[in-house]
Design a protein around this motif. Structure first.
Motif, PDB file in Angstrom:
ATOM      1  N   LEU A   1      58.718   7.634  28.018  1.00 32.77           N
ATOM      2  CA  LEU A   1      58.090   6.946  29.143  1.00 32.77           C
ATOM      3  C   LEU A   1      59.137   6.283  30.028  1.00 32.77           C
TER       4      LEU A   1
ATOM      5  N   LEU B   1      51.101   8.955  35.613  1.00 31.31           N
ATOM      6  CA  LEU B   1      51.875   8.342  34.532  1.00 31.31           C
ATOM      7  C   LEU B   1      51.539   6.860  34.412  1.00 31.31           C
TER       8      LEU B   1
ATOM      9  N   ASP C   1      57.005  17.645  30.195  1.00 35.66           N
ATOM     10  CA  ASP C   1      57.137  16.241  29.796  1.00 35.66           C
ATOM     11  C   ASP C   1      55.780  15.533  29.811  1.00 35.66           C
TER      12      ASP C   1
ATOM     13  N   VAL D   1      53.785  13.626  26.666  1.00 34.46           N
ATOM     14  CA  VAL D   1      53.228  12.265  26.695  1.00 34.46           C
ATOM     15  C   VAL D   1      51.744  12.284  26.329  1.00 34.46           C
TER      16      VAL D   1
ATOM     17  N   LEU E   1      57.555   8.024  21.847  1.00 31.45           N
ATOM     18  CA  LEU E   1      56.898   7.917  23.144  1.00 31.45           C
ATOM     19  C   LEU E   1      57.627   6.981  24.094  1.00 31.45           C
TER      20      LEU E   1
END
Length: 773
Positions: A727, A681, A741, A745, A723
Motif C-alpha cells: 500500500l 486505492l 498490483d 491488494v 499488505l
C-alpha cells in the motif's frame, strides 16, 4: 454490460410506474374511471421517452419540455382555452364535497375541447419523469411535481385512488433513496418494490369503512392548518363549507368524506360577557328531502301571510321582540321581577354584540339568538339575506327563559303590546305545529324501532323528550370528523342512525331534528357558528369589548326547537359542545302542576280526539337498549392488520438493505479491479481502516513497521506484513497503479475479510454486513 442494462431497465420501470401512479392519482379525484386510461397513456409516453433518451446526456432530457413550453407559448390563446375546458370538466367533482365555486370563465372564442390540453399535460408530465432516468435534477423535480398532484384530491375533499397513491408513494421513496450515492440502485429498487407491495396490500385489504386513527387525523389537520393561510387562491375544504353543504340546493348531505378544519377566519365579533354558549345562525331549514335541507316553500305561508306584513324579523327571532315588549311597560317589568331580579332595570339584560367583519362570501347574515335587530332583509321566518355588507352593531337580549315561561303561563295583563305579541305568537304557533313536525314516512316508521316515541303535549313532556333524545344520541353514537360518504341511494339520516352510527354535527343535528319531531317537538335544522362562553369572556378586549376572530373551527350545525310562548331556541345534540343553555329550562315557578297542558298549544285544541289517537301512534313501551357497538374483533383486527403490514414492510426493507450492504465489499473490490487508480486505492484503504476498527485493533500510533507487527499478531490480519508495504509503495511511489498490483491488494483484503467472517454466527454476520464490511 449486463449490470448496466439491469440498472437501466430498473430505472425505466421506476420512472414509468411513477408517471402512471401520479397521473392516475391526480385524475382519479375527478375522473375515477378514465384516470387509469390517462395514467396508462402517461406511462407509455414515459417509457418511449426513456428509450429515446438512452445513451444521451442530461441536457438532452431538457429538449422535449422546452419544446412543449415553446408550443404552449405559440398557441397561447388556443392552449389556454383548452386548459380552461379541461379544468372546467374537473371542477364538478372537485367542488362537490365542499360546495366550492371553482369554474373558470370561458372566453368569447368558445373553444371547448380539452383534448389538446390533456395531451399536452400528459406529455409534459411524462417528459419530466423520463428525464429522471438521466438527471438528478429531474429526479427531485419529479417528486416535487408528483406529491402535490397526488394530494390535490385530498385538498378538495375527494380522495384519490388508493392503489394509484400507493404506486406514486413507492416512486417518491425510491427517488429519495436514489440521492445519497453510487451504491443506491439496489437499495432504491428494494424500497420501491417493498413500498409498492405494501401499498397495494393495504389498498386491497383495508375496507372502505375503515376509520383512520385519531393521531393521523390530527396530523393531517395540523398540516392543513399550517398551509391554509398561505393559499393565495381559495380556501378549499374548510369546515364551514362542509357544514353548510346540503342546504338550500347546495349539494347533498353525506357527499363529503370528512370535515377539515383549516383555521380560515369567517368573521370577527365584539361582545360583552355572555352567560352561555353563543349560537350565531346563518341558515335555517325546515324541509328535508333527498338528503337536503331547505326552507319551506312560499306557498306554505299563504294562510298566515298577513302575519308577515312589514316583516322585520319578528318571527325569525321572537326573543328580542318579547323582551322589547316586556321592557316597554313598567307593570310588565315589575311582574317579571318576581321571577328574575334583573328585571328591575331591563338594561341588565342587554349585551352589546357586534359583527365587525365578515371575511367570506355568503348571502346570509350571521345573527345570534335574541338579537335586537330589524331590517327589510327578512322574508317569512327564513334566514335573512342581503347583497351588502354583513357587519352591524346591536344588542343581545339575555332573555330569562325560565322566568319568561312562568310569567306568560300566569299572565293576565291587558297591555296592548303584550296582547299583540300573544295573538301573533298563537297564530304562528299553529303554523309551526302544522309544518315543522313533518318526517319522511319511511324514516318515521324506522325511528320507532330505535326507542319508545311519546306524543309530547305538555311543556314538561317536551322537555323530557328533548333530554331523552340528547342522551340517546350521546350514548349510542360516536362523533367523528371523517365518517365517510353516504352510499349512493341511501338516506343520509337513516344511514347515520342505523348503519354508520358515527358522524359530525350535520348528522347529529339532522337526526336530532327528526327524533324531536317524532315525539311532537317542532324542530328545524340550523347551520352557522358557535363559540363557547370561555372563548368569548377570555378574548382580548378592544374598545371596551371582547374581540374575537371566529374561524372555521367554530362552524357548526345544530337543531332548534320551538318553545311555546317564547319561540325558536337552540338545541345542542352533538357530543362535546358544552355550555349550551337548555332550550326547555325549568320554569322559575314550579308550583304549577307539570302535567298541566301548555296554554293555547295546538296539540290541546283537538281535546279528547288526541287522547284517543295517541295509543295507536305510540310505540310499545320497551326499555331503551343501547345500539350495538362495533365488535371487539373488528376493532382489533384492523390495527393488527396494520401492524402486520408495517412489520412486513420493515422486515422486507431490512432484508433488502442487508442484502445490498452484503454486496458492498464485493462491489468495491470489483470497481477497484475495473479501475485501478489512486481514488479506488483510497477507498480500499478506508475499507481496511473500518475493518480494523470493527476488529478492535489499534490505529497508527507508532511507525508503520511496529503497527504492522502488532496487526500481524492477530491471525485474521497475518497478511498485514505483506499488505502494508504494498500500500505504501502504490500510494507514494508516484507510479501508475498496475492491474496486477491492484489485484494483489484486493486478494489480501478479501482474505482478511473472509477470516473475519468465518467464525461469526448468522446474527453477527448481519451486523457485519450492516456496517458495510
Amino acid at each position: 454490460m449486463r449490470k448496466y442494462l439491469s440498472l437501466l431497465i430498473r430505472e425505466y420501470v421506476i420512472c414509468t410506474v411513477g408517471a402512471f401512479g401520479t397521473v392516475t392519482a391526480f385524475f382519479s379525484s375527478a375522473f375515477p374511471l378514465m384516470s387509469w386510461a390517462y395514467g396508462l397513456v402517461a406511462g407509455i409516453f414515459t417509457l418511449i421517452l426513456c428509450k429515446l433518451y438512452r445513451g444521451k446526456n442530461t441536457y438532452f432530457s431538457l429538449l422535449l419540455p422546452g419544446l412543449l413550453i415553446v408550443l404552449a407559448a405559440f398557441l397561447h390563446h388556443t392552449g389556454f382555452q383548452s386548459l380552461v375546458s379541461l379544468w372546467n370538466s374537473m371542477t364538478p367533482a372537485l367542488e362537490k364535497p365542499y360546495a366550492l365555486d371553482l369554474a373558470l370563465t370561458q372566453s368569447p372564442r368558445e373553444i371547448t375541447s380539452s383534448l389538446p390540453a390533456l395531451i399536452w399535460c400528459l406529455l409534459m408530465t411524462s417528459s419530466v419523469f423520463s428525464g429522471a432516468s438521466l438527471s438528478g435534477f429531474f429526479r427531485i423535480f419529479s417528486v416535487l411535481l408528483s406529491i402535490p398532484l397526488c394530494l390535490m384530491g385530498f385538498y378538495f375533499g375527494s380522495a384519490p385512488a388508493g392503489l394509484a397513491l400507493s404506486i406514486a408513494a413507492a416512486y417518491w421513496l425510491s427517488r429519495i433513496f436514489s440521492l445519497p450515492g453510487k451504491d443506491s440502485p439496489a437499495q432504491q429498487g428494494a424500497v420501491f418494490t417493498s413500498t409498492l407491495l405494501a401499498g397495494c396490500l393495504l389498498s386491497i385489504l383495508v375496507p372502505s369503512s375503515y376509520t383512520e386513527p385519531d393521531i393521523l387525523s390530527a396530523t393531517a389537520q395540523e398540516i392543513i392548518t399550517l398551509t391554509d393561510p398561505y393559499d393565495p387562491i381559495f380556501h378549499a375544504g374548510t369546515a364551514f363549507s362542509s357544514v353548510t353543504s346540503g342546504v338550500n340546493g347546495k349539494n347533498k348531505l353525506g357527499e363529503t368524506d370528512s370535515v377539515h378544519y383549516t383555521g380560515q377566519v369567517i368573521a370577527q365579533i365584539a361582545s360583552e360577557d355572555i352567560s352561555s354558549r353563543l349560537y350565531i345562525r346563518s341558515f335555517t331549514a325546515g324541509k328535508y328531502k333527498d338528503n337536503q335541507w331547505s326552507t319551506l316553500p312560499a306557498s306554505d305561508y299563504k294562510e298566515i301571510e298577513p302575519l308577515f306584513t312589514h316583516n322585520q324579523g319578528e318571527w325569525y327571532d321572537q326573543g328580542a321582540w318579547l323582551m322589547e315588549v316586556m321592557g316597554h311597560s313598567e307593570d310588565l317589568s315589575t311582574a317579571l321581577y318576581a321571577y328574575d331580579p334583573r328585571a328591575v332595570d331591563f338594561k341588565n339584560f342587554r349585551r352589546v354584540f357586534r359583527v365587525t367583519s365578515v371575511y367570506i362570501q355568503t348571502p346570509y347574515y350571521f345573527i345570534p339568538y335574541d338579537l335586537d335587530i330589524s331590517f327589510n332583509g327578512f322574508v317569512f321566518d327564513w334566514a335573512p339575506q342581503g347583497t351588502g355588507p354583513k357587519a352591524y352593531n346591536s344588542y343581545i337580549m339575555d332573555m330569562p327563559s325560565g322566568a319568561m315561561i312562568t310569567f306568560l303561563r300566569t299572565n293576565h295583563s291587558s297591555d296592548p303590546y303584550l296582547l299583540t305579541y300573544e295573538n301573533g305568537e298563537s297564530a304562528y304557533r299553529r303554523f309551526v305545529y302544522s309544518h315543522y313536525l313533518d318526517i319522511p314516512e319511511a324514516l318515521r316508521s324506522r325511528i320507532r324501532t330505535l326507542l319508545p316515541v311519546p306524543h309530547a303535549r305538555t311543556y314538561e313532556e317536551k322537555r323530557a323528550w328533548y333530554h331523552t333524545v340528547s342522551q340517546f344520541l350521546q350514548n349510542n353514537y360516536r362523533y367523528t370528523t371523517h365518517p365517510g360518504r353516504t352510499a349512493a341511494g341511501e338516506d343520509f339520516i337513516s344511514d347515520f342512525l342505523f348503519n354508520k352510527k358515527e358522524g359530525y354535527c350535520t348528522a347529529f343535528a339532522s337526526a336530532g331534528v327528526m327524533l324531536l319531531r317524532a315525539g311532537g317537538v317542532p324542530a328545524r335544522y340550523v347551520t352557522g357558528l358557535t363559540v363557547s362562553t370561555d372563548e368569548v369572556n377570555n378574548a382580548d378586549i378592544a374598545n371596551g369589548f371582547h374581540t374575537l376572530d371566529i374561524n372555521d373551527h367554530h362552524a357548526h350545525a345544530w337543531a332548534e326547537v320551538y318553545v311555546d310562548d317564547i319561540g325558536w331556541r337552540p338545541a345542542e345534540l352533538t357530543p362535546g359542545y358544552d355550555g349550551a343553555a337548555d332550550p326547555f329550562p325549568a320554569p322559575a315557578d314550579e308550583k304549577q302542576s307539570p302535567d298541566q297542558p301548555d296554554k293555547q298549544s295546538p296539540d290541546n285544541q283537538s281535546g279528547q280526539q288526541n287522547e284517543q289517537q295517541q295509543p295507536q301512534n305510540a310505540a310499545p313501551e320497551e326499555p331503551i337498549h343501547p345500539l350495538p357497538s362495533p365488535s371487539v374483533l373488528s376493532s382489533f383486527l384492523m390495527p393488527l392488520l396494520m401492524i402486520v403490514v408495517l412489520l412486513t414492510l420493515a422486515a422486507g426493507a431490512l432484508f433488502f438493505i442487508i442484502r445490498q450492504r452484503r454486496e458492498f465489499a464485493g462491489n468495491l473490490f470489483a470497481e477497484a479491479l475495473r479501475n485501478p487508480s489512486q481514488e479506488t486505492l483510497r477507498q480500499l484503504v478506508s475499507y481496511l481502516h473500518r475493518l480494523l476498527l470493527w476488529a478492535g485493533l489499534p490505529g497508527v500510533t507508532t511507525t508503520y513497521e511496529e503497527w504492522t507487527s502488532q496487526l500481524a499478531k492477530d491471525k485474521r490480519f497475518a497478511s498485514a506484513t505483506e499488505l502494508m508495504p504494498l500500500l505504501l509503495k502504490l500510494r507514494y511511489s508516484g507510479q501508475k497503479i498496475s492491474p496486477e498490483d491492484m489485484r494483489h491488494v484486493v486478494d489480501i483484503l478479501s482474505s482478511m475479510r473472509s477470516h473475519c467472517l468465518s467464525p461469526l454466527r448468522r446474527k453477527e454476520r448481519w451486523l457485519f454486513y450492516l456496517k458495510k464490511l
